[in-house]
Structures are given as C-alpha cells and as structure tokens.
Design an enzyme around this catalytic site. Structure first.
Site, short mmCIF file in Angstrom:
data_model
loop_
_atom_site.label_atom_id
_atom_site.label_comp_id
_atom_site.label_asym_id
_atom_site.label_seq_id
_atom_site.Cartn_x
_atom_site.Cartn_y
_atom_site.Cartn_z
N LYS A 9 36.20 -45.63 -56.95
CA LYS A 9 35.00 -46.39 -57.31
C LYS A 9 33.74 -45.72 -56.74
O LYS A 9 33.84 -44.83 -55.88
CB LYS A 9 35.15 -47.82 -56.78
CG LYS A 9 36.30 -48.60 -57.45
CD LYS A 9 36.40 -50.02 -56.90
CE LYS A 9 37.49 -50.81 -57.58
NZ LYS A 9 37.57 -52.21 -57.04
N TYR A 49 37.67 -54.93 -66.92
CA TYR A 49 37.77 -56.14 -66.09
C TYR A 49 37.74 -57.40 -66.96
O TYR A 49 37.18 -58.42 -66.55
CB TYR A 49 36.64 -56.17 -65.07
CG TYR A 49 36.84 -55.23 -63.90
CD1 TYR A 49 38.00 -55.30 -63.11
CD2 TYR A 49 35.86 -54.31 -63.54
CE1 TYR A 49 38.18 -54.44 -62.02
CE2 TYR A 49 36.03 -53.46 -62.44
CZ TYR A 49 37.19 -53.54 -61.69
OH TYR A 49 37.36 -52.71 -60.61
N ASN A 112 35.67 -51.65 -52.29
CA ASN A 112 36.99 -51.39 -51.72
C ASN A 112 37.60 -50.09 -52.22
O ASN A 112 38.81 -49.91 -52.26
CB ASN A 112 37.91 -52.59 -51.96
CG ASN A 112 38.00 -52.95 -53.44
OD1 ASN A 112 37.52 -52.20 -54.28
ND2 ASN A 112 38.63 -54.07 -53.75
N HIS A 115 40.49 -48.63 -57.51
CA HIS A 115 41.17 -49.56 -58.41
C HIS A 115 42.56 -49.01 -58.67
O HIS A 115 42.73 -47.80 -58.82
CB HIS A 115 40.43 -49.67 -59.75
CG HIS A 115 41.26 -50.37 -60.78
ND1 HIS A 115 41.34 -51.74 -60.87
CD2 HIS A 115 42.12 -49.89 -61.74
CE1 HIS A 115 42.18 -52.07 -61.84
NE2 HIS A 115 42.68 -50.97 -62.38
N GLU A 126 44.92 -50.10 -69.39
CA GLU A 126 43.82 -49.41 -68.72
C GLU A 126 43.84 -47.90 -68.98
O GLU A 126 42.79 -47.27 -69.13
CB GLU A 126 43.89 -49.70 -67.22
CG GLU A 126 43.60 -51.18 -66.91
CD GLU A 126 43.95 -51.60 -65.49
OE1 GLU A 126 44.38 -50.73 -64.68
OE2 GLU A 126 43.79 -52.79 -65.18
O1 CDP Z 1 41.26 -54.67 -57.40
P1 CDP Z 1 42.21 -55.82 -57.19
O2 CDP Z 1 43.23 -55.96 -58.29
O3 CDP Z 1 42.83 -55.77 -55.82
O4 CDP Z 1 41.32 -57.15 -57.16
P2 CDP Z 1 40.85 -58.16 -58.33
O5 CDP Z 1 41.01 -59.55 -57.78
O6 CDP Z 1 41.53 -57.85 -59.61
O7 CDP Z 1 39.29 -57.87 -58.45
C1 CDP Z 1 38.83 -56.71 -59.08
C2 CDP Z 1 37.72 -56.12 -58.24
O8 CDP Z 1 36.61 -57.01 -58.26
C3 CDP Z 1 38.05 -55.94 -56.77
O9 CDP Z 1 38.76 -54.75 -56.51
C4 CDP Z 1 36.66 -55.95 -56.14
O10 CDP Z 1 36.03 -54.67 -56.24
C5 CDP Z 1 35.90 -56.93 -57.04
N1 CDP Z 1 35.80 -58.29 -56.48
C6 CDP Z 1 34.56 -58.78 -56.13
O11 CDP Z 1 33.56 -58.06 -56.28
N2 CDP Z 1 34.42 -60.05 -55.63
C7 CDP Z 1 35.50 -60.85 -55.47
N3 CDP Z 1 35.36 -62.08 -54.99
C8 CDP Z 1 36.76 -60.37 -55.82
C9 CDP Z 1 36.89 -59.08 -56.32
MG MG Z 2 43.09 -56.70 -60.22
#
Ligand code: CDP
Ligand code: MG
Length: 139
Positions: A9, A49, A112, A115, A126
């Site tokens: 990212k 997303y 973080n 992805h 994806e």
């Molecule tokens: O990436 P991952 O699958 O672990 O998490 P997700 O719940 O699918 O969320 C996708 C991405 O959205 C995360 O990796 C974060 O970068 C972002 N995110 C965010 O900005 N705020 C949140 N409350 C949760 C996720």
């Molecule tokens: Mg996710």
C-alpha cells in the site's frame, strides 16, 4: 499451489519498506508471478474494496489507497492465501502479533502496509481486477 493478490500500500512505499516486505515473502519460499508499480484509481478502489464501499470509513480508505503509488503482485506457493494472510497479521497494526508485517511495522488500523486476499474466491476476483493474463508469468 495457490495464488494470492498482494498490494504494497502507499504507506509501504512512502516509508521505504518495500524491500523488507518483499524479502519476507522471498525468505518464506513464495514465488512472484506478476508485479507492477501503479496508481489505484477511485474506480479500481471501489471494485477492489466492494465489500467495504458502504462503510462509514470507506471514503478515508479510498483517499489512502489512491493517495500514492502501490505495488501489486501475485504471490504463489503452497497454501499461499492463508500463509500470506498470516504473514500480514491482523488488520490493526496495534493488535497484529509481533513477527507479522503489520505487527512489526504498523501502529495503524488503516495504514497497515499490505493487502492480502482473504480466500480463494477473493484471490481470483482480485487477481482478475489487477492483472491481465498477459501480465502473469506462468511457469
Ligand atoms: O485488509 P484486511 O482484510 O485485514 O482488513 P479489512 O477489514 O478487509 O479492511 C480493508 C482495509 O481497510 C484495511 O486493511 C485497512 O487498510 C482499512 N480499514 C480502515 O481504514 N478502517 C477500518 N476501520 C478498517 C479497515
Ligand atoms: Mg479484507
């Protein structure tokens, strides 16, 4: 063998952590079958997303993921989907275990670093969003 989509990212590039993250995947014995530096457009972000577009925090996520270049890659290996998810760690860097990419390098829920696809269906979906067949090295 499995393939999974990994994005480095914008925060990963801004913080010059690309090499260290890629080294972890190499050290694990995973292969790269596609890789490119690119900019995620708002349209692409909404497709990638799709499950999050309705969430209150989506606009901030879109601003973040489109705010600088990313590196998109297809990582291949035995059980690569869950192996790479485990290497990435929990979503929130503050909660991610030490030894994971997020646990070692992130203290943020949003920034973080990586992805990683969360299952076989999302991996295929994806990969198709980010890469054409001609961009994938089949060996
Ligand atoms: O990436 P991952 O699958 O672990 O998490 P997700 O719940 O699918 O969320 C996708 C991405 O959205 C995360 O990796 C974060 O970068 C972002 N995110 C965010 O900005 N705020 C949140 N409350 C949760 C996720
Ligand atoms: Mg996710």
């Amino acid at each position: 063998m499995e393939r999974t989509l990994v994005l480095l990212k914008p925060d990963c590039l801004q913080r010059r952590l690309m090499g260290r993250v890629i080294t972890r995947f190499e050290d694990k014995g995973l292969d790269f079958v596609a890789m490119k530096l690119m900019r995620v457009t708002p349209e692409l972000a909404k497709r990638h997303y799709a499950e999050h577009v309705q969430k209150a925090w989506y606009p901030e996520l879109e601003a973040f993921i489109t705010g600088g270049p990313v590196v998109a890659m297809i990582v291949e290996g035995p059980e690569a989907i869950q192996v790479v998810r485990a290497m990435a760690g929990a979503t929130n860097g503050l909660k991610a275990d030490p030894g994971t990419i997020r646990g070692d390098f992130s203290s943020s829920q949003q920034m973080n670093l990586v992805h990683a696809s969360d299952g076989p269906e999302s991996a295929q979906r994806e990969i198709d969003i980010f890469f054409s067949a001609a961009e994938i090295q089949a060996e």
